[in-house]
Design a protein around this motif. Structure first.
Motif, mmCIF file in Angstrom:
data_model
loop_
_atom_site.group_PDB
_atom_site.id
_atom_site.type_symbol
_atom_site.label_atom_id
_atom_site.label_comp_id
_atom_site.label_asym_id
_atom_site.label_seq_id
_atom_site.Cartn_x
_atom_site.Cartn_y
_atom_site.Cartn_z
ATOM 1 N N PHE A 280 0.830 -1.203 0.000
ATOM 2 C CA PHE A 280 0.000 0.000 0.000
ATOM 3 C C PHE A 280 0.862 1.250 0.000
ATOM 4 O O PHE A 280 0.653 2.174 -0.796
ATOM 5 N N VAL A 281 1.839 1.287 0.899
ATOM 6 C CA VAL A 281 2.709 2.461 1.003
ATOM 7 C C VAL A 281 3.472 2.686 -0.300
ATOM 8 O O VAL A 281 3.572 3.813 -0.797
ATOM 9 N N THR A 282 3.999 1.623 -0.865
ATOM 10 C CA THR A 282 4.750 1.745 -2.115
ATOM 11 C C THR A 282 3.880 2.323 -3.226
ATOM 12 O O THR A 282 4.296 3.248 -3.941
ATOM 13 N N LEU A 283 2.671 1.788 -3.366
ATOM 14 C CA LEU A 283 1.788 2.222 -4.448
ATOM 15 C C LEU A 283 1.240 3.629 -4.229
ATOM 16 O O LEU A 283 1.372 4.507 -5.102
ATOM 17 N N TRP A 284 0.617 3.859 -3.083
ATOM 18 C CA TRP A 284 -0.195 5.061 -2.933
ATOM 19 C C TRP A 284 0.570 6.229 -2.344
ATOM 20 O O TRP A 284 0.284 7.380 -2.688
ATOM 21 N N TYR A 285 1.551 5.990 -1.473
ATOM 22 C CA TYR A 285 2.488 7.058 -1.123
ATOM 23 C C TYR A 285 3.298 7.418 -2.371
ATOM 24 O O TYR A 285 3.533 8.592 -2.666
ATOM 25 N N GLY A 286 3.746 6.345 -3.076
ATOM 26 C CA GLY A 286 4.516 6.583 -4.299
ATOM 27 C C GLY A 286 3.735 7.383 -5.322
ATOM 28 O O GLY A 286 4.290 8.245 -6.012
#
Length: 226
Positions: free
Chosen positions: A200-206
């Motif tokens: 989640f962090v990788t996709l949506w923070y990214g």
């Protein structure tokens, strides 16, 4: 002539390089420490405004004290912080005429690649029915948008600082400012967000960081021209 300046009478004047040298001969270069201090102060000011807005809008996550003892919290924080360092390195370089992004680009790729690898490992080792929560979490409806919103004061301060420099690759310079602003905003937002899944962090923070970089690239040619 390719390298010359031709006047109405057909007489060739001084070369383009010589003309630039002549025009800039009386200008004194801004010391590098002064430039870096300007950048640091601008991004620090923008980050302070963003942090104040985050506290006013969201507050700290209720379990922040226990979250500090978990590896997932620190990985989530290190990811945007690493991209912010890479962005600052690129901004420092791209503020100089004709410069490339340099090591900032390499560091950014390394940080993003490492995070993507960790996220892939977590996703591959998870049960099939856990994949959707790992990818979509429970804050998808506002996570990326809030990162971009909190990035706006940092982006504005960064653009102001870059205008004090002499960038020539305006779109790339604007993108570097945008990525830096998005990454700093994501690091600030991470303190309020209780999502822990690395995919989640990788996709949506990214996504928030990348979209702020796109915004910076669009604004660069308009705001950084000198």
């Amino acid at each position: 002539m390719r390298d010359g300046v031709r006047f109405a009478g057909g007489q060739e004047g001084i070369s383009t390089d010589a003309l630039i040298d002549a025009l800039s001969g009386d200008l004194s270069a801004t010391p590098v420490p002064s430039v870096r201090r300007t950048l640091a102060l601008a991004f620090a000011f923008g980050s302070a405004v963003s942090a104040a807005a985050m506290l006013a809008l969201l507050g700290l996550r209720p379990d922040v004290s226990s979250a500090l003892a978990t590896a997932s919290f620190w990985i989530k924080l290190i990811f945007p912080s690493g991209l912010a360092v890479a962005g600052l390195m690129a901004v420092d370089r791209l503020g100089r005429p004709g410069a490339e992004a340099g090591r900032g680009y390499t560091v950014g790729i390394a940080v993003a690649g490492t995070m993507a690898l960790l996220a892939s490992v977590q996703l591959a080792s998870a049960p099939r029915d856990a994949m959707r929560p790992l990818l979509l979490g429970h804050t998808l409806d506002h996570c990326t948008a809030l990162i971009m919103l909190l990035a706006l004061p940092i982006l504005a301060a960064g653009m102001y600082a870059m205008r004090q420099m002499a960038p020539t690759r305006l779109r790339l310079a604007g993108a570097a400012v945008g990525v830096t602003a998005g990454a700093l905003s994501a690091a600030i937002y991470a303190i309020a967000c209780d999502e822990t899944a690395l995919p989640f962090v990788t996709l949506w923070y990214g996504a928030g960081i990348a979209l702020t970089g796109v915004l910076g690239a669009l604004l660069g040619p308009r705001l950084l021209r000198w």
